[in-house]
Motif scaffolding. Structure first.
Motif, PDB file in Angstrom:
ATOM      1  N   ALA A  75       0.826  -1.207   0.000  1.00 13.95           N
ATOM      2  CA  ALA A  75       0.000   0.000   0.000  1.00 13.95           C
ATOM      3  C   ALA A  75       0.860   1.256   0.000  1.00 13.95           C
ATOM      4  O   ALA A  75       0.561   2.238  -0.690  1.00 13.95           O
ATOM      5  CB  ALA A  75      -0.934  -0.005   1.209  1.00 13.95           C
ATOM      6  N   SER A  76       1.947   1.245   0.763  1.00 16.39           N
ATOM      7  CA  SER A  76       2.824   2.410   0.837  1.00 16.39           C
ATOM      8  C   SER A  76       3.487   2.689  -0.507  1.00 16.39           C
ATOM      9  O   SER A  76       3.684   3.855  -0.881  1.00 16.39           O
ATOM     10  CB  SER A  76       3.893   2.195   1.909  1.00 16.39           C
ATOM     11  N   VAL A 119      -7.307  -4.051   2.284  1.00 17.33           N
ATOM     12  CA  VAL A 119      -6.367  -3.298   3.110  1.00 17.33           C
ATOM     13  C   VAL A 119      -5.599  -2.276   2.267  1.00 17.33           C
ATOM     14  O   VAL A 119      -5.489  -1.102   2.637  1.00 17.33           O
ATOM     15  CB  VAL A 119      -5.386  -4.252   3.819  1.00 17.33           C
ATOM     16  N   VAL A 120      -5.076  -2.719   1.138  1.00 16.30           N
ATOM     17  CA  VAL A 120      -4.298  -1.818   0.283  1.00 16.30           C
ATOM     18  C   VAL A 120      -5.163  -0.662  -0.209  1.00 16.30           C
ATOM     19  O   VAL A 120      -4.760   0.509  -0.173  1.00 16.30           O
ATOM     20  CB  VAL A 120      -3.691  -2.595  -0.903  1.00 16.30           C
ATOM     21  N   LYS A 121      -6.360  -0.989  -0.653  1.00 13.76           N
ATOM     22  CA  LYS A 121      -7.261   0.034  -1.186  1.00 13.76           C
ATOM     23  C   LYS A 121      -7.615   1.074  -0.115  1.00 13.76           C
ATOM     24  O   LYS A 121      -7.619   2.284  -0.385  1.00 13.76           O
ATOM     25  CB  LYS A 121      -8.521  -0.639  -1.729  1.00 13.76           C
ATOM     26  N   ALA A 129      -7.291   0.833   8.076  1.00 10.61           N
ATOM     27  CA  ALA A 129      -7.514  -0.568   7.736  1.00 10.61           C
ATOM     28  C   ALA A 129      -7.067  -1.448   8.897  1.00 10.61           C
ATOM     29  O   ALA A 129      -6.165  -1.085   9.660  1.00 10.61           O
ATOM     30  CB  ALA A 129      -6.743  -0.942   6.471  1.00 10.61           C
ATOM     31  N   LEU A 130      -7.694  -2.602   9.015  1.00  5.42           N
ATOM     32  CA  LEU A 130      -7.330  -3.561  10.053  1.00  5.42           C
ATOM     33  C   LEU A 130      -6.294  -4.524   9.479  1.00  5.42           C
ATOM     34  O   LEU A 130      -6.573  -5.272   8.541  1.00  5.42           O
ATOM     35  CB  LEU A 130      -8.564  -4.320  10.527  1.00  5.42           C
ATOM     36  N   TRP A 145      -6.688   8.451  -2.676  1.00 10.34           N
ATOM     37  CA  TRP A 145      -7.561   8.252  -3.828  1.00 10.34           C
ATOM     38  C   TRP A 145      -7.937   6.780  -3.938  1.00 10.34           C
ATOM     39  O   TRP A 145      -7.354   5.917  -3.269  1.00 10.34           O
ATOM     40  CB  TRP A 145      -6.895   8.771  -5.099  1.00 10.34           C
ATOM     41  N   ASP A 146      -8.903   6.508  -4.778  1.00  5.91           N
ATOM     42  CA  ASP A 146      -9.452   5.167  -4.933  1.00  5.91           C
ATOM     43  C   ASP A 146      -8.607   4.390  -5.946  1.00  5.91           C
ATOM     44  O   ASP A 146      -8.842   4.472  -7.155  1.00  5.91           O
ATOM     45  CB  ASP A 146     -10.913   5.259  -5.379  1.00  5.91           C
ATOM     46  N   LEU A 147      -7.625   3.638  -5.463  1.00  8.89           N
ATOM     47  CA  LEU A 147      -6.739   2.859  -6.331  1.00  8.89           C
ATOM     48  C   LEU A 147      -7.540   1.786  -7.060  1.00  8.89           C
ATOM     49  O   LEU A 147      -8.164   0.934  -6.424  1.00  8.89           O
ATOM     50  CB  LEU A 147      -5.643   2.203  -5.487  1.00  8.89           C
ATOM     51  N   PRO A 148      -7.549   1.788  -8.405  1.00  7.57           N
ATOM     52  CA  PRO A 148      -8.256   0.730  -9.136  1.00  7.57           C
ATOM     53  C   PRO A 148      -7.628  -0.633  -8.832  1.00  7.57           C
ATOM     54  O   PRO A 148      -6.415  -0.816  -8.982  1.00  7.57           O
ATOM     55  CB  PRO A 148      -8.072   1.118 -10.609  1.00  7.57           C
TER      56      PRO A 148
END
Length: 334
Positions: A75-76, A119-121, A129-130, A145-148
């Motif tokens: 995610a980072s 989690v990533v999104k 996120a948990l 932002w909303d990562l596709p």
């Protein structure tokens, strides 16, 4: 229809950047990289170079998985790229094939894949996120932002997961019959989850080779049938070759499949793919003249494909890109 490019991050990394620049100039919208960090270079470092040296290209892995990196690290990576270059990333997600099997690990479960995507999104969006029972939040993300999040799969359970949870569906082969079955399954699952069918994009990713020598083209692209065969073997192991909903066109050809050497994964001349017949190469790939490509891609577009992503692992990269720029994209784009 949009067009993308799928590449292996082989050294030198500069070659990937040059092909991405050429792709952007040719009207392509996406550049996807394999994500198997032992077999190839780390794609996220190359993504940064590509984004810095292009203006519009969207980049992402085809595909990453829940097992190669901690989910917070994954995610980072996306959040950092988005902060540096704007929202020009996309995430293709699978269970893990070459990335995990090559280092002696098994692909992760669909449940893990689903949880990882969530989690990533959430983290990239700046939400909490948990993760491992702990609430995690990127305090440094000011404008998330909303990562596709696009899922890749072939079997009924994977397709059900994609229909229920993903923003897009990646089918790594260009067979209209198999596309129709898989896409129908994705859409049925989306409707069962009260999701809009139109909200799920569809990408077909397959090798494309423009030319006149069909025998040479088939030899250059036979590796792809072997790569797909790894996933089909998993499906047959789970569901059986007979009596399941999986199309025979997808299962019959792997009966002669032997051991698979990932050292040659995704490369022309792969000795583990001699079992792949010409018929499968023709069905799974896009070969022949410009007119042949246009005809097959029109069929795919009419079935519901939003993007065709070109695997460019063969000996006519520049020629194929040039043919798409001048002859194919102008007819099918939009």
């Amino acid at each position: 229809m949009d067009f993308g490019l799928v590449l292996q991050p082989d050294p030198p990394a500069r070659r990937i950047v040059e092909l991405a620049q050429r792709a952007e100039a040719s009207g392509l919208t996406h550049v996807w990289l394999y994500d198997s960090p032992v077999l190839w270079q780390e794609p996220f470092i190359i993504f940064s170079r590509v984004l810095a040296e292009t203006e519009r290209i969207i980049v992402g892995p085809m595909v990453t998985n829940p097992g190669s990196r901690d989910w917070s690290v994954l995610a980072s990576l996306f959040a950092t790229l988005n902060d540096a270059y704007g929202p020009r990333t996309i995430c293709g997600m699978g269970r893990g094939d070459s990335a995990l099997r090559y280092i002696g690990r098994k692909p992760r479960t669909l449940r893990e894949m689903t949880e990882c995507m969530d989690v990533v999104k959430r983290l990239v969006a700046g939400e909490t996120a948990l993760l491992n029972g702990t609430e995690v939040h990127f305090n440094w993300v000011d404008d998330g932002w909303d990562l596709p999040m696009w899922g890749s799969g072939y079997g009924p359970r994977a397709l059900d997961c994609i229909g229920r949870h993903c923003d897009g569906f990646i089918l790594q082969l260009a067979d209209p019959q198999i596309l129709e079955w898989t896409l129908s399954t994705v859409r049925q699952s989306a409707m069962a989850a009260n999701r809009s069918i139109s909200s799920i994009a569809t990408c077909v990713a397959a090798p494309a080779y423009v030319g006149d020598d069909m025998e040479h083209q088939r030899d250059q692209l036979r590796w792809f049938g072997g790569m797909v065969g790894n996933h089909v073997a998993d499906i047959v192991s789970r569901y059986g070759a007979e009596g399941s909903d999986v199309p025979r066109a997808l299962t019959d050809y792997i009966k002669a499949r032997g051991a698979y050497d990932y050292s040659h994964h995704g490369r022309a001349g792969n000795p583990s793919t001699d079992f792949v017949p010409d018929e499968i190469v023709d069905r799974f790939c896009v070969l022949g003249t410009v007119e042949d490509h246009i005809s097959k891609l029109k069929d795919l577009k009419n079935t519901g494909v939003d993007q065709f992503a070109i695997y460019l692992m063969h000996d006519a990269q520049e020629e194929t890109l040039g043919a798409y720029e001048t002859g194919v994209i102008p007819v099918l784009s939009g």
